[in-house]
Design an enzyme around this catalytic site. Structure first.
Site, PDB file in Angstrom:
ATOM      1  N   HIS A  36      95.394  31.697 -36.179  1.00 12.97           N
ATOM      2  CA  HIS A  36      95.516  32.659 -37.267  1.00 12.97           C
ATOM      3  C   HIS A  36      95.003  34.026 -36.825  1.00 12.97           C
ATOM      4  CE1 HIS A  36      95.407  29.234 -40.443  1.00 12.97           C
ATOM      5  NE2 HIS A  36      96.631  29.511 -40.067  1.00 12.97           N
TER       6      HIS A  36
ATOM      7  N   HIS B 173     103.305  20.436 -41.674  1.00 12.40           N
ATOM      8  CA  HIS B 173     102.311  21.423 -42.068  1.00 12.40           C
ATOM      9  C   HIS B 173     101.140  20.764 -42.780  1.00 12.40           C
ATOM     10  CE1 HIS B 173     100.857  25.448 -42.612  1.00 12.40           C
ATOM     11  NE2 HIS B 173     100.760  25.288 -43.916  1.00 12.40           N
TER      12      HIS B 173
ATOM     13  N   ARG C 117     101.596  24.460 -35.221  1.00 11.53           N
ATOM     14  CA  ARG C 117     102.741  24.615 -36.112  1.00 11.53           C
ATOM     15  C   ARG C 117     103.911  23.816 -35.555  1.00 11.53           C
ATOM     16  NH1 ARG C 117     100.563  29.803 -35.206  1.00 11.53           N
ATOM     17  NH2 ARG C 117      99.707  30.815 -37.077  1.00 11.53           N
TER      18      ARG C 117
ATOM     19  N   ARG D 145      98.842  19.622 -40.146  1.00 11.41           N
ATOM     20  CA  ARG D 145      98.083  20.784 -39.656  1.00 11.41           C
ATOM     21  C   ARG D 145      96.924  21.094 -40.601  1.00 11.41           C
ATOM     22  NH1 ARG D 145      98.560  25.830 -36.899  1.00 11.41           N
ATOM     23  NH2 ARG D 145      98.308  27.707 -38.184  1.00 11.41           N
TER      24      ARG D 145
ATOM     25  N   LYS E 182     102.652  32.660 -33.041  1.00 11.87           N
ATOM     26  CA  LYS E 182     103.312  33.804 -33.665  1.00 11.87           C
ATOM     27  C   LYS E 182     102.980  35.083 -32.907  1.00 11.87           C
ATOM     28  CE  LYS E 182     103.687  32.122 -38.429  1.00 11.87           C
ATOM     29  NZ  LYS E 182     103.349  32.396 -39.844  1.00 11.87           N
TER      30      LYS E 182
ATOM     31  N   TYR F 185      94.220  28.132 -45.640  1.00  8.97           N
ATOM     32  CA  TYR F 185      94.765  26.886 -45.125  1.00  8.97           C
ATOM     33  C   TYR F 185      93.766  25.741 -45.199  1.00  8.97           C
ATOM     34  CZ  TYR F 185      99.210  28.416 -43.133  1.00  8.97           C
ATOM     35  OH  TYR F 185     100.499  28.862 -42.963  1.00  8.97           O
TER      36      TYR F 185
END
Length: 329
Positions: free
Chosen positions: A300, A274, A179, A277, A203, A309
């Site tokens: 993820h 993105h 990211r 990615r 994250k 995605y």
């Protein structure tokens, strides 16, 4: 948000501050996530108290001096208010994705205040919201990626520090699928050249190791050896990528660099970080990678997110059909 927050009744404003502390200190959310939650909650509370988005703080202050300050209506917060607030957002043209996010923020807030005993029940538990439309970002074809890297490398050959940086960050974005926030947060020590791995803090502050290839290694070595020394300042610290003034590069700069580089590729769509990615994930799947491996590389939490995605190209589906279906030929 700051203006609306300042216009809230004192007790409600203090409650927002306590909620901010909860999100930051107890839930350990990122600054961007905390900011998004607070923006939604302040919008809700301003709606509850009939405070317009363009509120005049001087008028509010004068009213307070005359004893007619905004009345504290927090105890009136119920599911009807939540639904009316979302309906207002819909009337203002907010997307389904935005409405779903704001509903989630409201539910988090009302659950927190109800646990503290500030509401007799949790109104957010009765709130439903539309599922957001999950749209996929644009994807570059493999030949377009090759053209992008060739053009980027050509610019770096001139030895300009920023061109060396731009080529290295584009290579690393595509090589790893990280990211943009993860890229900007990288430090020099996060790169292990011996194993061609980069340590990424994703994250939820979850750490993962992501491999990269020889082209990315070459561009990173060139940046660190020939480019970064020309930009480094006392404010640089250990940041892997630097801005023009020597500080850690920011996401806005990275977006600009990627969009500008992709725009130079004939026929390519408008793809940002993105999109790189997503392109990396798609190309790995097309090359035979299994979905769970791609999930781990992208960081993820669930496989369902990876499935959103990534997609299988029509060409790959046709090839699989030709190879496996008994009536394909």
């Amino acid at each position: 948000m700051a203006r609306l927050r300042s216009a809230l009744p004192r007790r409600v404003a203090e409650l927002v501050s306590d909620f901010e502390d909860h999100l930051r200190d107890e839930r350990d959310l990122s600054p961007n996530t905390v900011r998004a939650y607070l923006g939604d909650v302040v919008s809700l509370l301003a709606f509850l108290h009939d405070i317009p988005e363009d509120v005049d703080l001087d008028t509010v202050s004068e009213a307070a001096g005359e004893g007619t300050a905004i009345e504290d209506r927090f105890d009136d917060l119920d599911v009807g208010v939540l639904r009316a607030w979302l309906a207002r957002q819909h009337e203002q043209g907010r997307s389904r994705t935005t409405l779903a996010r704001r509903a989630a923020s409201a539910r988090t807030f009302t659950a927190w205040v109800s646990r503290r005993g500030l509401l007799p029940s949790d109104p957010g538990a009765r709130l439903s919201s539309p599922r957001p439309h999950r749209t996929l970002p644009g994807v570059l074809r493999r030949d377009e990626v090759d053209n992008l890297m060739r053009a980027s490398a050509s610019g770096a050959e001139q030895g300009d520090p920023l061109a060396l940086r731009d080529h290295a960050l584009i290579e690393l974005l595509y090589a790893t699928g990280v990211r943009i926030s993860e890229l900007c947060g990288l430090d020099i020590d996060d790169v292990e050249f011996e194993r061609r791995m980069v340590r990424v803090l994703g994250k939820g502050r979850k750490e993962r190791m992501v491999p990269f290839g020889l082209p990315a290694e070459r561009s990173l070595r060139s940046w660190l050896g020939q480019g970064r020394p020309h930009l480094v300042t006392r404010d640089s610290g250990s940041a892997l990528f630097l801005g023009a003034r020597g500080g850690r590069v920011d996401p806005r700069t990275v977006r600009r660099v990627v969009h500008h580089a992709v725009a130079a590729v004939p026929g390519a769509g408008d793809v940002g970080p993105h999109g790189l990615r997503h392109s990396a994930a798609t190309h790995m799947l097309d090359g035979g990678a299994d979905l769970r491996s791609v999930q781990e590389l992208l960081g993820h939490a669930t496989l369902a997110t990876t499935q959103l995605y990534t997609h299988v190209t029509v060409e790959r589906l046709k090839a699989i059909h030709d190879q496996t279906h008994p009536r394909a030929r």
